[in-house]
Design a protein around this motif. Sequence first.
Motif, PDB file in Angstrom:
ATOM      1  N   LEU A  63     -18.534 -24.419 -30.922  1.00 26.58           N
ATOM      2  CA  LEU A  63     -19.886 -24.809 -31.291  1.00 26.58           C
ATOM      3  C   LEU A  63     -20.576 -23.688 -32.072  1.00 26.58           C
ATOM      4  CD1 LEU A  63     -22.307 -26.717 -29.007  1.00 26.58           C
ATOM      5  CD2 LEU A  63     -23.125 -24.727 -30.207  1.00 26.58           C
ATOM      6  N   VAL A  64     -20.471 -22.457 -31.593  1.00 30.44           N
ATOM      7  CA  VAL A  64     -21.100 -21.322 -32.275  1.00 30.44           C
ATOM      8  C   VAL A  64     -20.461 -21.104 -33.635  1.00 30.44           C
ATOM      9  CG1 VAL A  64     -21.451 -18.812 -32.187  1.00 30.44           C
ATOM     10  CG2 VAL A  64     -21.883 -20.202 -30.160  1.00 30.44           C
ATOM     11  N   GLN A  65     -19.157 -21.303 -33.733  1.00 31.84           N
ATOM     12  CA  GLN A  65     -18.482 -21.152 -35.026  1.00 31.84           C
ATOM     13  C   GLN A  65     -19.023 -22.162 -36.040  1.00 31.84           C
ATOM     14  OE1 GLN A  65     -14.235 -21.501 -34.833  1.00 31.84           O
ATOM     15  NE2 GLN A  65     -13.957 -21.063 -36.989  1.00 31.84           N
ATOM     16  N   LEU A  69     -21.017 -21.146 -39.539  1.00 34.16           N
ATOM     17  CA  LEU A  69     -20.608 -21.640 -40.864  1.00 34.16           C
ATOM     18  C   LEU A  69     -21.803 -22.228 -41.598  1.00 34.16           C
ATOM     19  CD1 LEU A  69     -17.160 -23.303 -40.081  1.00 34.16           C
ATOM     20  CD2 LEU A  69     -17.579 -21.306 -41.518  1.00 34.16           C
ATOM     21  N   ARG A  70     -22.601 -23.019 -40.892  1.00 34.89           N
ATOM     22  CA  ARG A  70     -23.795 -23.601 -41.500  1.00 34.89           C
ATOM     23  C   ARG A  70     -24.827 -22.523 -41.833  1.00 34.89           C
ATOM     24  NH1 ARG A  70     -24.321 -27.508 -37.576  1.00 34.89           N
ATOM     25  NH2 ARG A  70     -22.654 -28.938 -38.034  1.00 34.89           N
ATOM     26  N   ALA A  71     -24.962 -21.548 -40.935  1.00 35.85           N
ATOM     27  CA  ALA A  71     -25.930 -20.469 -41.161  1.00 35.85           C
ATOM     28  C   ALA A  71     -25.543 -19.653 -42.395  1.00 35.85           C
ATOM     29  CB  ALA A  71     -26.008 -19.571 -39.932  1.00 35.85           C
ATOM     30  N   HIS A  72     -24.254 -19.473 -42.620  1.00 32.70           N
ATOM     31  CA  HIS A  72     -23.799 -18.727 -43.799  1.00 32.70           C
ATOM     32  C   HIS A  72     -24.267 -19.415 -45.074  1.00 32.70           C
ATOM     33  CE1 HIS A  72     -20.900 -17.467 -46.924  1.00 32.70           C
ATOM     34  NE2 HIS A  72     -21.077 -16.287 -46.345  1.00 32.70           N
ATOM     35  N   GLN A  73     -24.193 -20.744 -45.104  1.00 34.93           N
ATOM     36  CA  GLN A  73     -24.614 -21.491 -46.290  1.00 34.93           C
ATOM     37  C   GLN A  73     -26.125 -21.429 -46.500  1.00 34.93           C
ATOM     38  OE1 GLN A  73     -23.069 -25.291 -45.174  1.00 34.93           O
ATOM     39  NE2 GLN A  73     -20.997 -24.841 -45.905  1.00 34.93           N
ATOM     40  N   ARG A  74     -26.888 -21.293 -45.412  1.00 34.21           N
ATOM     41  CA  ARG A  74     -28.357 -21.315 -45.487  1.00 34.21           C
ATOM     42  C   ARG A  74     -28.969 -19.931 -45.272  1.00 34.21           C
ATOM     43  NH1 ARG A  74     -28.969 -26.070 -41.064  1.00 34.21           N
ATOM     44  NH2 ARG A  74     -27.683 -27.613 -42.112  1.00 34.21           N
ATOM     45  N   ARG A  77     -32.452 -18.703 -46.708  1.00 32.76           N
ATOM     46  CA  ARG A  77     -33.640 -19.306 -46.093  1.00 32.76           C
ATOM     47  C   ARG A  77     -33.846 -18.762 -44.678  1.00 32.76           C
ATOM     48  NH1 ARG A  77     -34.078 -25.121 -44.133  1.00 32.76           N
ATOM     49  NH2 ARG A  77     -31.875 -24.990 -44.550  1.00 32.76           N
ATOM     50  N   ILE A  78     -32.761 -18.621 -43.922  1.00 34.87           N
ATOM     51  CA  ILE A  78     -32.865 -18.133 -42.540  1.00 34.87           C
ATOM     52  C   ILE A  78     -33.384 -16.695 -42.513  1.00 34.87           C
ATOM     53  CG2 ILE A  78     -31.522 -17.559 -40.475  1.00 34.87           C
ATOM     54  CD1 ILE A  78     -29.665 -19.911 -41.213  1.00 34.87           C
ATOM     55  N   ALA A  79     -32.939 -15.888 -43.469  1.00 31.90           N
ATOM     56  CA  ALA A  79     -33.334 -14.471 -43.501  1.00 31.90           C
ATOM     57  C   ALA A  79     -34.834 -14.298 -43.721  1.00 31.90           C
ATOM     58  CB  ALA A  79     -32.566 -13.735 -44.600  1.00 31.90           C
ATOM     59  N   LEU A  80     -35.502 -15.314 -44.248  1.00 28.38           N
ATOM     60  CA  LEU A  80     -36.938 -15.227 -44.491  1.00 28.38           C
ATOM     61  C   LEU A  80     -37.770 -15.525 -43.247  1.00 28.38           C
ATOM     62  CD1 LEU A  80     -37.108 -16.992 -47.971  1.00 28.38           C
ATOM     63  CD2 LEU A  80     -37.147 -14.540 -47.483  1.00 28.38           C
TER      64      LEU A  80
END
Length: 197
Positions: A63-65, A69-74, A77-80
């Motif tokens: 689940l975390v993997q 993977l999704r977080a890498h693509q986004r 935006r997440i870093a902001l």
Amino acid sequence: MTVRLPATDPSSAPTPRVEARTPAPPHGAASARTLDELVRTHLPGLIRYATVLVGDQHTAADLVQEVLLRAHQRWRRIALTDRPDLYLRRMVTNEHLSWRRRWHVRMIQPTGDEALARHAGAARDLAEGHAEKDAMWQRLAELPPRQRTVLVLRYYEGLSDVETAAVLGTSAATVRSHASRALATLRRTDLTNLETR
């Protein structure tokens, strides 16, 4: 910052020159400028959190993997966001809830006896401790997914109602309502023999 430069023609006014400044990083981004840094810091906690939600460490790692993977693509935006770590936790929560919707007949398995033994207190009878923890895992697995998630975030992860609300994408009042209903259900149960009072 404006710097005045002398003009080439003495009769003309000085020409302003504007120097570009490097924008300051968003609040909270200083601790994790890249996804790699965030993962290095928070991966054990994310896997631990997912394990408590799904009841199985291998499924939790999968689940975390998926989430990473999704977080890498986004990531831009997440870093902001103010708290990228809470955003990832919210993604783990959403992924857990969507897995439960897709596989609603999946069994939640309690943690094995070896893991429970590592956390048992030395002063207590180990058999009694195992029985209580087993019963608690069973009761938690029977709670609705959102109620169980609220209890895990509040008591296992130690988040406040506001932080829990941020992870779940809801209000603090809704978090308190879920927690209240979940605790009322658990209080009605004798955890040593799972008989309802």
